[in-house]
Design an enzyme around this catalytic site. Structure first.
Site, short mmCIF file in Angstrom:
data_model
loop_
_atom_site.label_atom_id
_atom_site.label_comp_id
_atom_site.label_asym_id
_atom_site.label_seq_id
_atom_site.Cartn_x
_atom_site.Cartn_y
_atom_site.Cartn_z
N HIS A 1 -2.94 7.22 3.54
CA HIS A 1 -3.41 5.95 2.97
C HIS A 1 -4.79 5.66 3.55
O HIS A 1 -5.03 5.82 4.74
CB HIS A 1 -2.42 4.85 3.33
CG HIS A 1 -2.90 3.48 2.94
ND1 HIS A 1 -3.49 3.22 1.73
CD2 HIS A 1 -2.88 2.29 3.61
CE1 HIS A 1 -3.81 1.94 1.66
NE2 HIS A 1 -3.45 1.36 2.79
N CYS B 1 0.81 -1.23 0.00
CA CYS B 1 0.00 0.00 0.00
C CYS B 1 0.83 1.27 0.00
O CYS B 1 0.29 2.36 -0.17
CB CYS B 1 -0.95 0.01 1.19
SG CYS B 1 -2.13 -1.33 1.13
N ASN C 1 -10.15 0.22 0.63
CA ASN C 1 -8.68 0.27 0.58
C ASN C 1 -8.22 -0.18 -0.81
O ASN C 1 -8.30 -1.36 -1.15
CB ASN C 1 -8.10 -0.63 1.66
CG ASN C 1 -6.58 -0.64 1.67
OD1 ASN C 1 -5.94 -0.15 0.74
ND2 ASN C 1 -6.00 -1.20 2.72
N1 ACO Z 1 -18.52 -8.27 10.44
C1 ACO Z 1 -18.96 -8.51 11.69
N2 ACO Z 1 -18.15 -8.90 12.67
C2 ACO Z 1 -16.84 -9.03 12.40
C3 ACO Z 1 -16.32 -8.81 11.11
C4 ACO Z 1 -17.23 -8.42 10.11
N3 ACO Z 1 -16.82 -8.14 8.84
N4 ACO Z 1 -14.99 -9.03 11.15
C5 ACO Z 1 -14.68 -9.37 12.40
N5 ACO Z 1 -15.82 -9.39 13.17
C6 ACO Z 1 -15.95 -9.69 14.57
C7 ACO Z 1 -14.80 -10.53 15.10
O1 ACO Z 1 -15.06 -11.90 14.87
C8 ACO Z 1 -14.83 -10.17 16.55
O2 ACO Z 1 -15.86 -10.90 17.20
P1 ACO Z 1 -15.65 -11.44 18.70
O3 ACO Z 1 -15.51 -10.23 19.56
O4 ACO Z 1 -16.91 -12.20 18.92
O5 ACO Z 1 -14.42 -12.29 18.66
C9 ACO Z 1 -15.26 -8.72 16.56
O6 ACO Z 1 -15.90 -8.47 15.30
C10 ACO Z 1 -14.09 -7.75 16.69
O7 ACO Z 1 -13.12 -8.13 15.75
P2 ACO Z 1 -11.75 -7.41 15.67
O8 ACO Z 1 -10.88 -8.05 14.65
O9 ACO Z 1 -11.22 -7.25 17.06
O10 ACO Z 1 -12.23 -5.97 15.15
P3 ACO Z 1 -11.39 -4.64 15.04
O11 ACO Z 1 -12.06 -3.57 15.76
O12 ACO Z 1 -9.92 -4.85 15.27
O13 ACO Z 1 -11.57 -4.28 13.50
C11 ACO Z 1 -10.40 -4.38 11.44
C12 ACO Z 1 -11.11 -5.17 12.51
C13 ACO Z 1 -11.39 -3.46 10.78
C14 ACO Z 1 -9.84 -5.36 10.41
C15 ACO Z 1 -9.25 -3.54 12.06
O14 ACO Z 1 -8.49 -4.33 12.93
C16 ACO Z 1 -8.36 -2.93 11.02
O15 ACO Z 1 -8.77 -2.09 10.25
N6 ACO Z 1 -7.08 -3.32 11.01
C17 ACO Z 1 -6.15 -2.78 10.04
C18 ACO Z 1 -6.37 -3.46 8.74
C19 ACO Z 1 -5.64 -2.80 7.63
O16 ACO Z 1 -5.48 -1.61 7.58
N7 ACO Z 1 -5.22 -3.63 6.68
C20 ACO Z 1 -4.73 -3.17 5.45
C21 ACO Z 1 -3.30 -2.82 5.45
S1 ACO Z 1 -2.88 -2.03 3.99
C22 ACO Z 1 -2.11 -3.11 2.94
O17 ACO Z 1 -0.94 -3.08 2.83
C23 ACO Z 1 -2.93 -4.11 2.15
#
Ligand code: ACO
Length: 317
Positions: free
Chosen positions: A239, A115, A269
């Site tokens: 980003h 990214c 993204n």
């Molecule tokens: N819909 C509903 N529930 C979900 C979903 C979904 N799509 N995805 C996860 N959950 C649930 C999980 O199972 C978890 O449930 P639990 O509490 O019963 O275990 C709960 O929601 C919380 O999940 P988390 O993973 O803790 O959620 P978080 O608040 O961390 O958000 C997210 C997840 C959005 C992925 C966040 O961590 C994030 O944005 N991380 C960075 C990702 C990123 O930027 N990646 C790209 C990098 S750029 C590149 O180089 C490609």
């Protein structure tokens, strides 16, 4: 990172363009195919819809052509094509195919820094101009939908397709780049990766935690190299990975999120396309004027981070 050598030939951006696939996929549509909801995706990521489809070559040609038209340049006048992408259509030759379709007569190569690809490409393009090139076309394109596991609710809502391009032209006198930073921490490779032929695997929470830190570190280095303070920055172009990451980074840098360009709600993204799409949006809305200071900053798989401070239009040594 080294400071920019005094007297190095500078550059300014003289044209830009964007391309998004026609197909819109809303959060509701995703919720119909997997255990998620519009509310969850919106509140956790800021994404409302994303564009899916097309090829890396096709989107690149569309955004690149627009950028050339805005710069008023015949394709034959471009000295180099830099294509930032982490999703090339083929193992090699993606940039060469774009070069051919655009009618360019110049060298062409891909830059893959996940990214942060556009930022690595932007610094590379300035380097080519410092080495004597007069006009460089830089395109950031990704078709992440092709490497997304559409059954994985932890990643599928995040990633999408798009392209953004800029033309850089050499100038007499100071160019736009005041300071830059390229960074990588390969020890964090495992938290965000994609094997050749595979799909994106991610430890979301850990990526989130490190992303904010690595973005802020990189931004602070660029600000220091440029000799400016965060209060001097008119607009941050970050980003577009997650609105909460953008907000947290802005908070730590001490700048209001109102001074950030945000398009994630409609693009998701788009990796290498994300910063040029956010930059073009700000330009098209008239949020950037000649002389404004911009902070561009991103992070990505690797993990990589990169940033720069630009004075829009150059000038003022
Ligand atoms: N819909 C509903 N529930 C979900 C979903 C979904 N799509 N995805 C996860 N959950 C649930 C999980 O199972 C978890 O449930 P639990 O509490 O019963 O275990 C709960 O929601 C919380 O999940 P988390 O993973 O803790 O959620 P978080 O608040 O961390 O958000 C997210 C997840 C959005 C992925 C966040 O961590 C994030 O944005 N991380 C960075 C990702 C990123 O930027 N990646 C790209 C990098 S750029 C590149 O180089 C490609």
């Amino acid at each position: 990172m080294p400071a920019i050598r005094h007297g190095a030939k500078g550059a300014v951006i003289s044209g830009w363009g964007t391309a998004l696939p026609e197909k819109v996929v809303t959060n509701e549509e995703l919720a119909a195919t997997m255990d998620t909801s519009d509310e969850w995706i919106r509140s956790r990521t800021g994404i409302e819809e994303r564009r899916v489809g097309g090829s890396t070559v096709g989107l690149s040609v569309e955004s690149g052509r627009q950028a050339l038209e805005m710069a008023g340049l015949d394709p034959s006048r471009i000295d180099a094509l830099v294509l930032a992408t982490t999703t090339p259509d083929k193992q090699w030759g993606t940039s060469a195919a774009v070069q051919n379709e655009l009618g360019l007569f110049c060298g062409a190569f891909d830059v893959n820094a996940a990214c942060t690809g556009f930022m690595y490409g932007l610094v590379t393009a300035h380097g080519l101009i410092a080495m004597g090139a007069d006009r460089v076309l830089l395109i950031g394109t990704d078709t992440l939908s092709r490497i997304t596991d559409w059954n994985d609710r932890a990643t599928a809502p995040l990633f999408a397709d798009g392209s953004g391009a800029v033309v850089l032209e050499s100038v007499d006198g100071p160019g736009q780049m005041l300071g830059w930073d390229l960074d990588a921490d390969g020890s964090a490779l495992s938290i965000l990766q994609s094997e050749v032929g595979g799909t994106i695997k991610m430890e979301g929470k850990e990526v989130f935690r490190r992303a904010v830190r690595i973005m802020v570190d990189s931004a602070e280095k660029s600000l220091a190299h440029a000799g400016v303070q965060i209060d001097d920055i008119k607009l941050v172009v970050p980003h577009q990975a997650n609105i909460r990451i953008i907000r947290a980074a802005c908070d730590r840098l001490g700048i209001s999120i109102d001074r950030a360009s945000v398009v994630i709600q409609r693009t998701g993204n788009t990796s290498s396309a994300s910063i040029p799409l956010a930059l073009a949006d700000a330009l098209d809305r008239g949020r950037i004027e000649h002389g404004d200071l911009l902070l561009l900053v991103g992070f990505g798989g690797g993990m990589t981070a990169a940033s720069c401070v630009l004075r829009w239009g150059g000038g003022l040594e």
